[in-house]
Design a protein around this motif. Sequence first.
Motif, PDB file in Angstrom:
ATOM      1  N   GLU A  19       0.426 -16.254  41.881  1.00 15.92           N
ATOM      2  CA  GLU A  19       1.538 -15.310  41.716  1.00 15.92           C
ATOM      3  C   GLU A  19       2.272 -15.559  40.398  1.00 15.92           C
ATOM      4  O   GLU A  19       2.654 -14.625  39.696  1.00 15.92           O
ATOM      5  N   GLN A  20       2.443 -16.818  40.048  1.00 14.01           N
ATOM      6  CA  GLN A  20       3.124 -17.159  38.792  1.00 14.01           C
ATOM      7  C   GLN A  20       2.308 -16.732  37.581  1.00 14.01           C
ATOM      8  O   GLN A  20       2.848 -16.230  36.586  1.00 14.01           O
ATOM      9  N   GLN A  21       0.995 -16.883  37.659  1.00 12.31           N
ATOM     10  CA  GLN A  21       0.133 -16.591  36.514  1.00 12.31           C
ATOM     11  C   GLN A  21      -0.074 -15.098  36.276  1.00 12.31           C
ATOM     12  O   GLN A  21      -0.104 -14.643  35.135  1.00 12.31           O
ATOM     13  N   CYS A  22      -0.234 -14.331  37.362  1.00 13.33           N
ATOM     14  CA  CYS A  22      -0.584 -12.923  37.167  1.00 13.33           C
ATOM     15  C   CYS A  22       0.062 -11.970  38.163  1.00 13.33           C
ATOM     16  O   CYS A  22      -0.281 -10.784  38.191  1.00 13.33           O
ATOM     17  N   GLY A  23       0.994 -12.475  38.972  1.00 19.54           N
ATOM     18  CA  GLY A  23       1.755 -11.593  39.852  1.00 19.54           C
ATOM     19  C   GLY A  23       1.103 -11.260  41.166  1.00 19.54           C
ATOM     20  O   GLY A  23       1.706 -10.616  42.021  1.00 19.54           O
ATOM     21  N   ILE A  24      -0.145 -11.653  41.359  1.00 18.43           N
ATOM     22  CA  ILE A  24      -0.863 -11.310  42.594  1.00 18.43           C
ATOM     23  C   ILE A  24      -0.318 -12.116  43.768  1.00 18.43           C
ATOM     24  O   ILE A  24      -0.198 -13.340  43.701  1.00 18.43           O
ATOM     25  N   VAL A  25       0.016 -11.421  44.854  1.00 15.12           N
ATOM     26  CA  VAL A  25       0.515 -12.056  46.063  1.00 15.12           C
ATOM     27  C   VAL A  25      -0.601 -12.073  47.105  1.00 15.12           C
ATOM     28  O   VAL A  25      -0.994 -11.030  47.618  1.00 15.12           O
ATOM     29  N   LEU A  26      -1.099 -13.259  47.412  1.00 13.44           N
ATOM     30  CA  LEU A  26      -2.187 -13.362  48.382  1.00 13.44           C
ATOM     31  C   LEU A  26      -1.702 -13.156  49.808  1.00 13.44           C
ATOM     32  O   LEU A  26      -2.384 -12.551  50.624  1.00 13.44           O
ATOM     33  N   GLY A  27      -0.502 -13.668  50.112  1.00  9.84           N
ATOM     34  CA  GLY A  27      -0.016 -13.581  51.483  1.00  9.84           C
ATOM     35  C   GLY A  27      -0.689 -14.625  52.366  1.00  9.84           C
ATOM     36  O   GLY A  27      -1.442 -15.474  51.900  1.00  9.84           O
ATOM     37  N   GLN A  28      -0.406 -14.549  53.650  1.00 12.69           N
ATOM     38  CA  GLN A  28      -0.932 -15.539  54.583  1.00 12.69           C
ATOM     39  C   GLN A  28      -2.368 -15.193  55.014  1.00 12.69           C
ATOM     40  O   GLN A  28      -2.781 -14.043  54.994  1.00 12.69           O
ATOM     41  N   TYR A 225      -1.176  -5.403  45.019  1.00 10.22           N
ATOM     42  CA  TYR A 225      -1.321  -6.861  45.005  1.00 10.22           C
ATOM     43  C   TYR A 225      -0.035  -7.591  44.622  1.00 10.22           C
ATOM     44  O   TYR A 225       0.015  -8.819  44.671  1.00 10.22           O
ATOM     45  N   PHE A 226       1.002  -6.839  44.198  1.00  9.74           N
ATOM     46  CA  PHE A 226       2.210  -7.456  43.677  1.00  9.74           C
ATOM     47  C   PHE A 226       3.377  -7.388  44.658  1.00  9.74           C
ATOM     48  O   PHE A 226       3.412  -6.529  45.546  1.00  9.74           O
ATOM     49  N   SER A 227       4.337  -8.283  44.462  1.00  8.40           N
ATOM     50  CA  SER A 227       5.568  -8.243  45.257  1.00  8.40           C
ATOM     51  C   SER A 227       6.400  -7.033  44.836  1.00  8.40           C
ATOM     52  O   SER A 227       6.219  -6.502  43.730  1.00  8.40           O
ATOM     53  N   PRO A 228       7.337  -6.567  45.693  1.00  5.25           N
ATOM     54  CA  PRO A 228       8.182  -5.427  45.328  1.00  5.25           C
ATOM     55  C   PRO A 228       8.931  -5.633  44.012  1.00  5.25           C
ATOM     56  O   PRO A 228       9.064  -4.692  43.216  1.00  5.25           O
ATOM     57  N   GLU A 229       9.403  -6.859  43.763  1.00  2.00           N
ATOM     58  CA  GLU A 229      10.144  -7.135  42.534  1.00  2.00           C
ATOM     59  C   GLU A 229       9.254  -6.963  41.305  1.00  2.00           C
ATOM     60  O   GLU A 229       9.662  -6.371  40.298  1.00  2.00           O
ATOM     61  N   VAL A 230       8.027  -7.473  41.393  1.00  2.00           N
ATOM     62  CA  VAL A 230       7.091  -7.356  40.269  1.00  2.00           C
ATOM     63  C   VAL A 230       6.653  -5.900  40.093  1.00  2.00           C
ATOM     64  O   VAL A 230       6.561  -5.403  38.964  1.00  2.00           O
ATOM     65  N   LYS A 231       6.411  -5.202  41.200  1.00  3.81           N
ATOM     66  CA  LYS A 231       6.067  -3.775  41.124  1.00  3.81           C
ATOM     67  C   LYS A 231       7.138  -3.006  40.364  1.00  3.81           C
ATOM     68  O   LYS A 231       6.841  -2.191  39.480  1.00  3.81           O
ATOM     69  N   SER A 232       8.390  -3.242  40.731  1.00  3.73           N
ATOM     70  CA  SER A 232       9.508  -2.534  40.105  1.00  3.73           C
ATOM     71  C   SER A 232       9.570  -2.814  38.609  1.00  3.73           C
ATOM     72  O   SER A 232       9.795  -1.909  37.799  1.00  3.73           O
ATOM     73  N   ARG A 233       9.328  -4.066  38.236  1.00  6.37           N
ATOM     74  CA  ARG A 233       9.368  -4.443  36.821  1.00  6.37           C
ATOM     75  C   ARG A 233       8.236  -3.775  36.040  1.00  6.37           C
ATOM     76  O   ARG A 233       8.436  -3.282  34.930  1.00  6.37           O
ATOM     77  N   ILE A 234       7.057  -3.751  36.638  1.00  8.61           N
ATOM     78  CA  ILE A 234       5.909  -3.131  35.974  1.00  8.61           C
ATOM     79  C   ILE A 234       6.135  -1.631  35.791  1.00  8.61           C
ATOM     80  O   ILE A 234       5.887  -1.079  34.707  1.00  8.61           O
ATOM     81  N   ILE A 235       6.615  -0.963  36.828  1.00  4.74           N
ATOM     82  CA  ILE A 235       6.862   0.477  36.737  1.00  4.74           C
ATOM     83  C   ILE A 235       7.930   0.776  35.695  1.00  4.74           C
ATOM     84  O   ILE A 235       7.843   1.756  34.949  1.00  4.74           O
ATOM     85  N   GLY A 236       8.937  -0.103  35.606  1.00  5.79           N
ATOM     86  CA  GLY A 236       9.958   0.059  34.573  1.00  5.79           C
ATOM     87  C   GLY A 236       9.367  -0.035  33.176  1.00  5.79           C
ATOM     88  O   GLY A 236       9.748   0.728  32.270  1.00  5.79           O
ATOM     89  N   SER A 260      11.678   2.667  41.661  1.00  9.75           N
ATOM     90  CA  SER A 260      12.073   3.185  40.344  1.00  9.75           C
ATOM     91  C   SER A 260      12.737   4.550  40.477  1.00  9.75           C
ATOM     92  O   SER A 260      12.376   5.351  41.348  1.00  9.75           O
ATOM     93  N   ASP A 261      13.692   4.809  39.600  1.00  5.87           N
ATOM     94  CA  ASP A 261      14.325   6.130  39.496  1.00  5.87           C
ATOM     95  C   ASP A 261      13.938   6.818  38.190  1.00  5.87           C
ATOM     96  O   ASP A 261      14.561   7.808  37.791  1.00  5.87           O
ATOM     97  N   ASP A 262      12.908   6.308  37.526  1.00  5.15           N
ATOM     98  CA  ASP A 262      12.529   6.822  36.204  1.00  5.15           C
ATOM     99  C   ASP A 262      11.578   8.018  36.271  1.00  5.15           C
ATOM    100  O   ASP A 262      11.277   8.616  35.238  1.00  5.15           O
ATOM    101  N   PHE A 263      11.097   8.349  37.486  1.00  7.77           N
ATOM    102  CA  PHE A 263      10.056   9.370  37.598  1.00  7.77           C
ATOM    103  C   PHE A 263      10.409  10.427  38.636  1.00  7.77           C
ATOM    104  O   PHE A 263      11.089  10.151  39.619  1.00  7.77           O
TER     105      PHE A 263
END
Length: 278
Positions: A19-28, A225-236, A260-263
Motif C-alpha cells: 500500500e505504501q509503495q503503490c497504493g494497492i490495498v490487499l485487504g484480509q 485496488y485503492f483505499s477511498p483516500e487514495v482514490k480521491s487523491r488520484i481523481i483530484g 470528487s466534486d470535480d466532475f
Amino acid sequence: MPNKTLADQEYKMFSDFLEQQCGIVLGQNKQYLVKSRLAPLMSQFGVETLSELVNRTLKAHERELRATVVDAMTTNETLWFRDTYPFDLLKNRLLPEFAAEGKKSVKIWSAASSSGQEPYSIAMTVDEYNSQNPGTKSVKASIVGTDISNSMLEHCKSAKYDSLAIARGLSTERKSKYFQDCGNGLLQVKDNIRRAITFRHLNLLDNYTLLGKFDIIFCRNVLIYFSPEVKSRIIGQFAKSLNPKGYLFLGASESMTGLSDDFDMVRCNPGIIYRKKT
C-alpha cells in the motif's frame, strides 16, 4: 520442498508495504494472491520459503527484488476493447464532438496500460473513426500509455501478442486489419497504430504534471485496488490533468460517488462517463 506459506504478521507487513509503495490495498485473506504472484520469484532470487522472499522484500536495500515484487503484484490480465461501450462512446460521441468544436487534435491518456490492449484499442478506434469520417471531420490523436510495471511497458512497446492474447476480445476483422505476423506464433500491432502511442512509467501515487494536459483519460478497473483516500487523491489529480470539459472513463464497476466534486456524471446508453466541470 519450497515452503509457500506466510504467517499472518508477515502478510500484514507485506500488505502495508504494498500500500505504501503503490497504493494497492490487499485487504484480509488474500494470502492466496500473494502466493500465486510471488511463488514464481522464489527460484529466481534463490530463496526456499515465501516467508524469506517477503522479509527480504521489506528491506530497503533490496531494490531489484522490491521492484520485481511490485511488478508481479501489479500486473493485471486485460483484453481488447474491454466492455465495448467506452470505445463505442469514443468513436460515436466524443471524437465527433471534438471535431464539431473544430478540435483537430486530441490527447488521450491510458492510465494503466497493463500489457497494452487498452491503448492499442483506443488507437484502433480513432483510426476507424477517421476512416469513416475523412477530411474536416477527422481528428488526430496523441495517446500516452502509462503503467507502474516496467515488464508490462516493455511488452507494450514490443506490441507482440500470442494467439491466446489475440483471442481475448479481438474480432477477425480487426486482427486482419491491424496486425501482422512476426513469426514464432506471434502477431504484432502494425506500425501506423504503434506510432500513435507513447509509453511511459508512472506510479499513480506520483505527480502527473509532467505528462501535460489531456482531453480524455481512461483509468478503468484500477481504482478498485485503492483505499477511498487514495482514490480521491488520484481523481483530484486527474481533474487537474484534464482540459476544460475533458472526459474521464472509469471501470464499469467503479464509481466517483463521495470521492470528487470535480466532475459531472454523463449517463450514456450503455455506460457512464465523467466530464470535468468548467
